[in-house]
Design a protein around this motif. Structure first.
Motif, PDB file in Angstrom:
ATOM      1  N   GLN A  84       0.851  -1.182   0.000  1.00 20.67           N
ATOM      2  CA  GLN A  84       0.000   0.000   0.000  1.00 20.67           C
ATOM      3  C   GLN A  84       0.882   1.226   0.000  1.00 20.67           C
ATOM      4  N   CYS A  85       0.337   2.329  -0.492  1.00 22.88           N
ATOM      5  CA  CYS A  85       1.087   3.582  -0.481  1.00 22.88           C
ATOM      6  C   CYS A  85       1.045   4.189   0.920  1.00 22.88           C
ATOM      7  N   LEU A  86       2.104   4.883   1.284  1.00 24.29           N
ATOM      8  CA  LEU A  86       2.100   5.627   2.534  1.00 24.29           C
ATOM      9  C   LEU A  86       1.013   6.700   2.485  1.00 24.29           C
ATOM     10  N   ASP A  87       0.550   7.135   3.649  1.00 26.19           N
ATOM     11  CA  ASP A  87      -0.452   8.197   3.703  1.00 26.19           C
ATOM     12  C   ASP A  87       0.052   9.422   2.944  1.00 26.19           C
ATOM     13  N   GLY A  88      -0.811   9.993   2.120  1.00 25.55           N
ATOM     14  CA  GLY A  88      -0.436  11.165   1.338  1.00 25.55           C
ATOM     15  C   GLY A  88       0.207  10.834   0.007  1.00 25.55           C
ATOM     16  N   PHE A  89       0.348   9.525  -0.299  1.00 25.87           N
ATOM     17  CA  PHE A  89       0.965   9.091  -1.554  1.00 25.87           C
ATOM     18  C   PHE A  89      -0.041   8.271  -2.369  1.00 25.87           C
ATOM     19  N   VAL A  90       0.166   8.231  -3.671  1.00 21.87           N
ATOM     20  CA  VAL A  90      -0.665   7.439  -4.581  1.00 21.87           C
ATOM     21  C   VAL A  90       0.261   6.633  -5.492  1.00 21.87           C
ATOM     22  N   PRO A  91      -0.235   5.534  -6.086  1.00 21.03           N
ATOM     23  CA  PRO A  91       0.625   4.740  -6.980  1.00 21.03           C
ATOM     24  C   PRO A  91       1.187   5.576  -8.118  1.00 21.03           C
ATOM     25  N   LYS A  92       2.465   5.363  -8.427  1.00 20.84           N
ATOM     26  CA  LYS A  92       3.079   6.062  -9.550  1.00 20.84           C
ATOM     27  C   LYS A  92       2.422   5.647 -10.850  1.00 20.84           C
ATOM     28  N   SER A  93       2.082   4.349 -10.952  1.00 21.46           N
ATOM     29  CA  SER A  93       1.338   3.841 -12.104  1.00 21.46           C
ATOM     30  C   SER A  93       0.184   3.000 -11.583  1.00 21.46           C
ATOM     31  N   LYS A  94      -1.037   3.524 -11.699  1.00 22.96           N
ATOM     32  CA  LYS A  94      -2.194   2.790 -11.188  1.00 22.96           C
ATOM     33  C   LYS A  94      -2.391   1.481 -11.954  1.00 22.96           C
ATOM     34  N   TYR A 215      -8.662  12.187   6.603  1.00 26.95           N
ATOM     35  CA  TYR A 215      -9.206  11.585   5.389  1.00 26.95           C
ATOM     36  C   TYR A 215     -10.208  12.551   4.765  1.00 26.95           C
ATOM     37  N   GLN A 216     -10.130  12.696   3.450  1.00 27.10           N
ATOM     38  CA  GLN A 216     -11.063  13.569   2.744  1.00 27.10           C
ATOM     39  C   GLN A 216     -12.453  12.937   2.708  1.00 27.10           C
ATOM     40  N   LEU A 217     -13.479  13.785   2.852  1.00 28.16           N
ATOM     41  CA  LEU A 217     -14.851  13.299   2.851  1.00 28.16           C
ATOM     42  C   LEU A 217     -15.176  12.550   1.558  1.00 28.16           C
ATOM     43  N   GLU A 218     -14.668  13.050   0.460  1.00 26.26           N
ATOM     44  CA  GLU A 218     -14.927  12.401  -0.832  1.00 26.26           C
ATOM     45  C   GLU A 218     -14.376  10.974  -0.848  1.00 26.26           C
ATOM     46  N   ALA A 219     -13.171  10.793  -0.279  1.00 28.44           N
ATOM     47  CA  ALA A 219     -12.550   9.463  -0.252  1.00 28.44           C
ATOM     48  C   ALA A 219     -13.343   8.510   0.630  1.00 28.44           C
ATOM     49  N   VAL A 220     -13.818   9.004   1.788  1.00 29.32           N
ATOM     50  CA  VAL A 220     -14.579   8.160   2.704  1.00 29.32           C
ATOM     51  C   VAL A 220     -15.944   7.822   2.108  1.00 29.32           C
ATOM     52  N   THR A 221     -16.553   8.805   1.449  1.00 27.49           N
ATOM     53  CA  THR A 221     -17.855   8.572   0.808  1.00 27.49           C
ATOM     54  C   THR A 221     -17.737   7.499  -0.266  1.00 27.49           C
ATOM     55  N   THR A 222     -16.686   7.586  -1.077  1.00 26.82           N
ATOM     56  CA  THR A 222     -16.466   6.577  -2.119  1.00 26.82           C
ATOM     57  C   THR A 222     -16.196   5.203  -1.497  1.00 26.82           C
ATOM     58  N   LEU A 287      -6.899   4.799  12.720  1.00 22.10           N
ATOM     59  CA  LEU A 287      -6.096   5.184  11.558  1.00 22.10           C
ATOM     60  C   LEU A 287      -6.135   6.687  11.294  1.00 22.10           C
ATOM     61  N   GLY A 288      -7.259   7.328  11.616  1.00 19.66           N
ATOM     62  CA  GLY A 288      -7.365   8.749  11.339  1.00 19.66           C
ATOM     63  C   GLY A 288      -8.787   9.225  11.555  1.00 19.66           C
ATOM     64  N   CYS A 289      -9.083  10.415  11.049  1.00 18.91           N
ATOM     65  CA  CYS A 289     -10.430  10.963  11.226  1.00 18.91           C
ATOM     66  C   CYS A 289     -10.797  11.803  10.005  1.00 18.91           C
ATOM     67  N   CYS A 290     -12.056  12.158   9.952  1.00 19.48           N
ATOM     68  CA  CYS A 290     -12.562  13.014   8.878  1.00 19.48           C
ATOM     69  C   CYS A 290     -13.478  14.065   9.500  1.00 19.48           C
ATOM     70  N   LEU A 291     -13.094  15.331   9.365  1.00 26.86           N
ATOM     71  CA  LEU A 291     -13.910  16.450   9.837  1.00 26.86           C
ATOM     72  C   LEU A 291     -14.214  17.332   8.641  1.00 26.86           C
ATOM     73  N   ASP A 292     -15.491  17.458   8.318  1.00 26.18           N
ATOM     74  CA  ASP A 292     -15.883  18.258   7.157  1.00 26.18           C
ATOM     75  C   ASP A 292     -17.271  18.819   7.422  1.00 26.18           C
ATOM     76  N   GLY A 293     -17.335  20.129   7.731  1.00 27.75           N
ATOM     77  CA  GLY A 293     -18.626  20.720   8.071  1.00 27.75           C
ATOM     78  C   GLY A 293     -19.182  20.072   9.328  1.00 27.75           C
ATOM     79  N   ASN A 294     -20.393  19.539   9.226  1.00 31.89           N
ATOM     80  CA  ASN A 294     -21.010  18.854  10.362  1.00 31.89           C
ATOM     81  C   ASN A 294     -20.611  17.391  10.456  1.00 31.89           C
TER      82      ASN A 294
END
Length: 545
Positions: A84-94, A215-222, A287-294
Motif C-alpha cells: 500500500q502507499c504511505l499516507d499522502g501518496f498514490v501509486p506512480k502507475s495505477k 481523510y477527505q470526505l470524498e474518499a470516505v464517501t467513495t 487510523l485517522g479521522c474526517c472532519l468536514d462541516g457537520n
C-alpha cells in the motif's frame, strides 16, 4: 545473526550503517547466494564434507523481500493487497499497481511546498526505511529533531535514533523512503514521522496537539459507497459504523457521528485523544479521522469478524467459537484492560466494556474498541465520580450505577459479566428459570453455591471445552462481579489467575446484581435484525445532586 559459526558486527555512526560477518573457525567455509527473486541463502561446508548445507534463508515472509513495495510504499503482511502507499501518496502507475506490480512505488498526491507550511504525520509500528540518504545526531531531543527536519526542505522523515527511556537522538531521511514494513505485536520496532504538505496534515485534537491523518470526505464517501445501508456493520451511541475500502485497497471501519446522537464533539475528542496514544495488540487501531462541516468520523482498522456479541449470542454463529477461541478471547480482553489500567502512559477507565465493544480480527484475536466515554487518570489518582452516569445496563458496577463512582474496579466488574457471558452464551439480563427470575449473575451465583457451576456452560461447548478452564473462568468472573469494589481483583491478578491453572483461587462473595428492567428494549431487538453486528446502545442517565 550471531551463532556458533558466524560472528556478526554492527557498525552505526554518523557516516554509515552496516553489518559485517566473520567466520569463527577457519575449518568451515561459507558462501552467500542471491537469486532473481531476491532470496538470499547462506551455505556452510564443514571440513571433510562435500555437501554444502543451508544455514538460513532470507526473507522468511513476502514483506521481508527488500523494497517489495517500491519507493514510498509500505508492506503490510495482513493487508489485501500486501503493498500500500504511505499516507499522502498514490501509486506512480495505477495500471501497474492494480496488476500487483509494485516496483514503481508511490508518489506524493500533493507536492511538498516549504513556503506554504508543512508538518508531520505519525506512522506507528514499522520497520524503518533503508538508510540510503540519511543524517544522524545522537544528542538531539525529539522536538529539536522535528525543528531541524522542518528547516531543511529536503528532509522527508525523522525519528528517534534511540527508542529507550522515552526516545532520544535524531535520525532524518532525504529522498524516497524504501523498504518500510508494518510490524505487529507489542514488540513492534519503531515509529516514524513523515513530512506532509499543509493540505495533507491531520486534524489537531485537544490541548495535547495530537495530530491524526485526515481523510477527505470524498474518499470516505467513495469507500463506503455513499454510506450505503448495505455497508453498515454496527451502530452504537455515537452513530452507525460502515465498512469501507479505500482506493489503495485498505479495508476500514468508519464510525460516523449521527446528528441525533447523545454524544457530541466532547466524546469525539475524548476518543481520539485517548486511543491515539495507545498501542496494544488487544486494542483497536485508530487510523485517522474526517472532519468536514457537520461531519465527524473516526477511521479504524477493519475487523473482518465483527464484534463478539455477533457470535456468542446467536444460536447458529455461537457454534463457530469453540472453547479454545473463547478462552483466548477472555485472556486477550484481560490483557488489553491490564494495559489500560497499568501499563499505558495514563491510567484509563473504559467505562463501557461489553461484548459489542470487543471486535475480532481475521484470526479471532479480540480488540477493545469505543473509547468515547473512557476516563483517564494521572499521577496517583485511582477513582473518580460523575453526576452523569454513562454506560450499558447489565455491565455497570453497582457503585457506578447508583452513585457515579468509577475506578479500575468498575471495568473489572464489566469484565466479570463478559467472562460469564463468554462461558454461557447468554446476556446478563433477566433469565427465566421455572418460578425464579434471575439475571445471569444471579443464576451463575446460584449454580456455584450448589456445586453445579458447569451447568452454566453453553451446550455447544460440550465437545471442545476444558472443564478446569471453564470452572476457572466462572470463578474469576464471579470474583470480578463481587458487590464491593474492594473485594474485586485487580486486572494484574485476573490475568495471572486465568493464565495459571495451578494457582488456587479465593472463594467469591455475593455479586452485585444491578440490572435495569429497561436494559432489554424493542429498539435493541430491531437493531439486531437490522445490523450484522448489533451493539447494545450506551445509556446516559443524568442524576440530580
Amino acid at each position: 545473526m550471531n551463532s556458533t559459526v558466524i560472528a556478526c558486527t554492527f557498525v552505526y555512526d554518523d557516516k554509515e550503517v552496516y553489518y559485517s560477518y566473520e567466520l569463527r573457525y577457519s575449518s568451515i567455509l561459507s558462501r552467500l547466494t542471491l537469486n532473481s527473486s531476491g532470496i538470499i541463502r547462506r551455505y556452510v561446508l564443514n571440513e571433510g564434507s562435500s555437501d554444502w548445507l543451508i544455514m538460513y534463508t532470507l526473507p522468511y515472509d513476502m514483506c521481508g523481500e527488500y523494497g517489495k513495495c517500491g519507493p514510498n510504499g509500505i508492506c503490510r503482511i495482513n493487508g489485501n493487497p500486501i503493498c500500500q502507499c504511505l499516507d499522502g501518496f498514490v501509486p506512480k502507475s495505477k495500471v501497474d499497481w492494480d496488476a500487483l506490480n509494485w516496483a514503481g512505488g508511490c508518489i506524493r498526491r500533493t507536492p511538498l511546498d516549504c513556503k506554504q507550511g508543512e508538518g508531520f504525520i505519525w506512522l506507528r509500528n514499522v520497520k524503518l526505511p533503508d538508510l540510503l540518504d540519511f543524517r544522524l545526531n545522537r544528542s538531539m531531543t525529539s522536538q529539536e529533531c522535528k525543528r531541524e527536519c522542518l528547516k531543511d526542505c529536503s528532509c522527508i522523515a525523522f525519528t528517534n535514533s534511540n527508542i529507550t527511556d522515552g526516545g532520544s537522538g535524531c535520525l532524518m531521511w532525504f529522498g524516497d523512503l524504501i523498504d518500510i514494513q508494518e510490524c505487529h505485536g507489542e514488540n513492534s520496532e519503531q515509529d516514524i514521522y513523515l513530512r506532509m504538505p499543509k493540505s495533507e496534515l491531520g486534524v489537531k485534537i485537544g490541548s495535547d496537539d495530537i495530530e491524526l491523518p485526515s481523510y477527505q470526505l470524498e474518499a470516505v464517501t467513495t469507500a463506503t459507497k455513499s454510506f450505503s445501508v448495505s455497508n453498515i456493520i454496527g451502530e452504537g451511541g455515537f452513530g452507525p459504523v460502515y465498512k469501507g475500502r479505500l482506493e489503495n485497497g485498505l479495508e476500514i471501519a468508519v464510525k460516523r457521528h449521527s446528528q441525533t446522537s447523545g454524544q457530541g464533539l466532547g466524546e469525539f475528542k475524548n476518543e481520539v485523544s485517548l486511543i491515539s496514544s495507545l498501542q496494544h495488540r488487544n486494542l483497536v487501531r485508530l487510523l485517522g479521522c474526517c472532519l468536514d462541516g457537520n461531519e465527524r468520523m473516526l477511521i479504524y482498522e477493519y475487523m473482518p469478524n465483527g464484534s463478539l456479541d455477533y457470535f456468542i449470542f446467536d444460536q447458529s454463529r455461537k457454534k463457530l467459537l469453540a472453547w479454545k477461541n473463547r478462552f483466548e478471547i477472555a485472556l486477550g480482553i484481560s490483557r488489553g484492560l491490564l494495559y489500560l489500567h497499568q501499563d499505558s502512559r495514563l491510567r484509563i477507565i473504559h467505562r463501557d466494556l461489553k461484548a459489542s465493544n470487543v471486535l475480532l480480527d481475521s484470526e479471532l484475536n479480540p480488540k477493545i474498541s469505543d473509547f468515547g466515554i473512557a476516563k483517564s487518570f494521572g499521577g496517583d489518582q485511582t477513582e473518580g465520580k460523575t453526576r452523569t452516569v454513562i454506560g450499558t445496563y447489565g455491565y455497570m458496577s453497582p457503585e457506578y450505577a447508583f452513585s457515579g463512582k468509577y475506578s479500575v474496579k468498575s471495568d473489572v466488574f464489566s469484565l466479570g459479566v463478559l467472562l460469564l457471558e463468554l462461558v454461557s452464551g447468554r446476556r446478563n439480563r433477566i433469565l427465566d428459570h421455572s418460578d425464579q427470575h434471575l439475571s445471569l449473575l444471579g443464576h451463575a451465583w446460584q449454580l456455584w453455591n450448589e456445586d453445579k457451576a458447569l451447568q452454566l456452560m453453553d451446550k455447544c461447548l460440550k465437545e471442545s471445552s476444558v472443564e478446569s478452564q471453564v470452572l476457572r473462568c466462572i470463578q474469576v468472573g464471579l470474583l470480578c462481579v463481587q458487590k464491593l469494589a474492594e473485594d474485586r481483583p485487580t486486572m494484574a491478578a485476573v490475568v495471572f489467575m486465568l493464565s495459571n491453572e495451578i494457582v488456587s483461587l479465593p472463594q467469591p462473595k455475593h455479586p452485585g446484581f444491578f440490572l435495569k428492567d429497561s436494559y432489554t428494549t424493542a429498539s435493541e431487538a430491531s437493531a439486531e435484525e437490522r445490523f450484522q453486528t448489533k451493539n447494545a446502545v450506551t445509556i446516559t442517565v443524568l442524576e440530580g445532586r
